[in-house]
Motif scaffolding. Structure first.
Motif, PDB file in Angstrom:
ATOM      1  N   THR A  57      71.083 -22.516  19.981  1.00  0.00           N
ATOM      2  CA  THR A  57      69.679 -22.565  19.570  1.00  0.00           C
ATOM      3  C   THR A  57      68.932 -21.528  20.397  1.00  0.00           C
ATOM      4  OG1 THR A  57      69.753 -24.915  18.980  1.00  0.00           O
ATOM      5  CG2 THR A  57      67.587 -23.965  19.446  1.00  0.00           C
ATOM      6  N   TYR A  58      68.103 -20.716  19.718  1.00  0.00           N
ATOM      7  CA  TYR A  58      67.407 -19.635  20.420  1.00  0.00           C
ATOM      8  C   TYR A  58      65.937 -19.633  20.024  1.00  0.00           C
ATOM      9  CZ  TYR A  58      66.146 -14.921  21.991  1.00  0.00           C
ATOM     10  OH  TYR A  58      65.538 -13.851  22.591  1.00  0.00           O
ATOM     11  N   GLN A  59      65.073 -19.492  21.048  1.00  0.00           N
ATOM     12  CA  GLN A  59      63.632 -19.406  20.826  1.00  0.00           C
ATOM     13  C   GLN A  59      63.158 -17.986  21.150  1.00  0.00           C
ATOM     14  OE1 GLN A  59      60.560 -19.457  19.576  1.00  0.00           O
ATOM     15  NE2 GLN A  59      60.804 -21.695  19.675  1.00  0.00           N
ATOM     16  N   PRO A  60      62.842 -17.171  20.127  1.00  0.00           N
ATOM     17  CA  PRO A  60      62.447 -15.772  20.393  1.00  0.00           C
ATOM     18  C   PRO A  60      61.239 -15.624  21.306  1.00  0.00           C
ATOM     19  CG  PRO A  60      62.927 -16.109  18.059  1.00  0.00           C
ATOM     20  CD  PRO A  60      62.899 -17.472  18.689  1.00  0.00           C
ATOM     21  N   ALA A  61      60.296 -16.554  21.229  1.00  0.00           N
ATOM     22  CA  ALA A  61      59.069 -16.401  22.011  1.00  0.00           C
ATOM     23  C   ALA A  61      59.335 -16.433  23.510  1.00  0.00           C
ATOM     24  CB  ALA A  61      58.072 -17.494  21.628  1.00  0.00           C
TER      25      ALA A  61
END
Length: 495
Positions: A57-61
């Motif tokens: 799971t990746y959060q760009p922000a």
């Protein structure tokens, strides 16, 4: 491609000293390196990985990555402990279902002590739960994770895996991959192989990619951001997926005009190297300031800077040639880099012939004449350049000169037999420069040790007599029309 670093001769002290239980008597720790003299701490001993399953799971922000990596492996010795190459923060490790002790050491080592020692030649399942901000991590003073305005990219040579998944990070240990990444809706995920599926729920979309042929860990890539995707099929039937950052600006047109010819180029290269070896194809151009390109398996990475002066199909030729020379057949050790870069550069020379912009012989003539005898270019030995010069221009250009010299020595019929036969002989495996010489001798029936010594190992400019015997001109020659295009791709190996 690429970037050089200095690797310390010894690993740092372990963060935590792990006691070896009495039941481990007769078992020993796996080596913290796989044995490569250029990079003694890269890879690990004691096991061989067959498959990586990465669920992320990746959060760009925030550039935060969370994940679970499942490694399927087999031991190659009786193991009390083993290492993985990794940088992010580990929360839990399980080996064959049981919790395992773990610690960090050196610049990038994760040391794992299973609850029960592992016998030689037995299957092992390793599960690592982890999290972290890849862009905050460095090893040996650098990072292989490229932060972008809308996400991040894992792509580098000879190492990139440490920033996003734990691995046995050396080309000697190839494996298949499943990469599943959850990102906010509206964000895309690019990786190797075929896109199996996407699904959305509660504002998140999961992208599932699969590489079903053995792949070196440095050739695994992850790109997350906002992309325009194009799809198609080559004339030979291979599905193509290309991706372009939505904010490439002035580079957008030239990048597309180059990378959209991927299918055409791959089919053309198959005429020289044999059938395209994978079931997927493509390329991606993210919004990153890095200057290099990389032959990430099935889907090369291209920096926008490759297209600063307009379209350049030559760099696409270079990276796609690596799908055979570098990816399908990988180096046995990093000193064998000539097999990758010399032949990828020579493919650019063949493309120049194809485009009517200068023959391979004319390019060889011009390369030879362009470097006087006192040019340090000639002190680099492409057959074993040393870790500091692994991606030196000479490995590419002098390396391609060696390929041309081989062509002239054994004749076109045997030469083109070698070009196709070599990837087939060592498909999905590893080989050395010495292996290549022996193979070329088998095909041609000619002794080639002297030729290889002259063009790959002697740290001087080959004499005019040697150049003439290789049909390489010793006098100044006219600049081929393709020269500047090919020279513009020299950035593929400069960080």
């Amino acid at each position: 491609m690429h970037r050089r670093l200095i690797v310390p001769g010894a690993l740092g002290a372990a963060v935590l000293m792990l006691a070896i239980p009495a039941s481990a008597a007769g078992h020993s720790p796996g080596a913290p390196g796989i044995g490569d003299p250029y990079y003694p701490a890269y890879g690990n001993g004691g096991y061989d990985v067959s498959h990586y399953d990465l669920r992320l799971t990746y959060q760009p922000a925030t550039d935060r990555l969370e994940g679970t990596a499942t490694l399927l492996a087999r031991t190659t010795q009786d193991l009390s402990r083993f290492n993985l190459d990794f940088l992010l923060d580990v929360g839990e490790v399980r080996v064959n279902g049981a919790p395992a002790a773990f610690a960090t050491s050196g610049e990038h080592e994760l040391e794992i002590t299973p609850k029960t020692p592992l016998a030689k030649d037995t299957p092992v399942t390793v599960v690592v739960r982890y999290s972290g901000v890849p862009s905050s991590k460095k090893a040996y003073g650098f990072t292989s994770w490229h932060r972008t305005p809308d996400g991040g990219i894992g792509a580098n040579e000879p190492e990139a895996a440490w920033w996003w998944f734990p691995s046995n990070d050396h080309p000697l240990d190839k494996a298949t991959f499943d990469v599943s990444v959850q990102v906010p809706d509206g964000t895309q995920v690019i990786s190797n192989g075929t896109l199996q599926s996407t699904s959305s729920r509660l504002g998140w979309t999961r992208w599932n990619w699969r590489s079903d042929k053995p792949q070196a860990t440095y050739l695994a890539t992850l790109a997350i951001g906002r992309f325009d995707l194009t799809t198609g099929t080559t004339e030979s039937g291979i599905p193509v997926v290309n991706a372009y950052s939505k904010d490439l600006g002035a580079h957008a047109g030239a990048a597309r005009a180059s990378v959209e010819r991927t299918g055409e180029v791959a089919d053309w290269l198959a005429g020289y190297f044999g059938p395209y070896p994978y079931n997927a194809l493509g390329g991606y151009v993210p919004n990153t300031g890095t200057g290099y390109a990389l032959e990430t398996q099935t889907r090369p990475f291209y920096s926008p800077r490759q297209f600063t002066n307009g379209s350049n199909v030559s760099v696409v030729v270079h990276e796609l040639a690596h799908q055979w020379y570098g990816d399908l057949v990988s180096v046995r050790g990093w000193q064998d880099i000539w097999i990758n870069e010399g032949f990828a550069r020579y493919a650019q020379w063949l493309w120049s012939e194809h485009e009517g912009e200068g023959t391979a012989r004319e390019l060889a003539d011009y390369t030879y004449a362009s470097h006087p005898a006192d040019d340090p270019f000639w002190t680099v030995r492409p057959g074993d350049p040393g870790p500091d010069d692994q991606f030196h221009l000479a490995v590419y250009d002098r390396g391609a000169l060696a390929v041309q010299a081989l062509r002239e020595a054994i004749g076109d019929e045997d030469f083109f037999t070698v070009l196709k036969g070599w990837p087939a002989k060592y498909a999905h495996g590893n080989a050395s420069v010495a292996d290549f010489r022996r193979y070329a001798e088998e095909v041609s029936g000619k002794p080639l040790a002297a030729l290889f010594d002259t063009w790959l190992y002697e740290p001087v400019k080959p004499a005019a007599s040697a150049a003439r015997s290789a049909s390489v001109a010793s006098a100044a020659t006219a600049e081929p029309a393709s020269w500047k295009k090919i020279a513009a791709t020299n950035g593929v190996h400069a960080h």
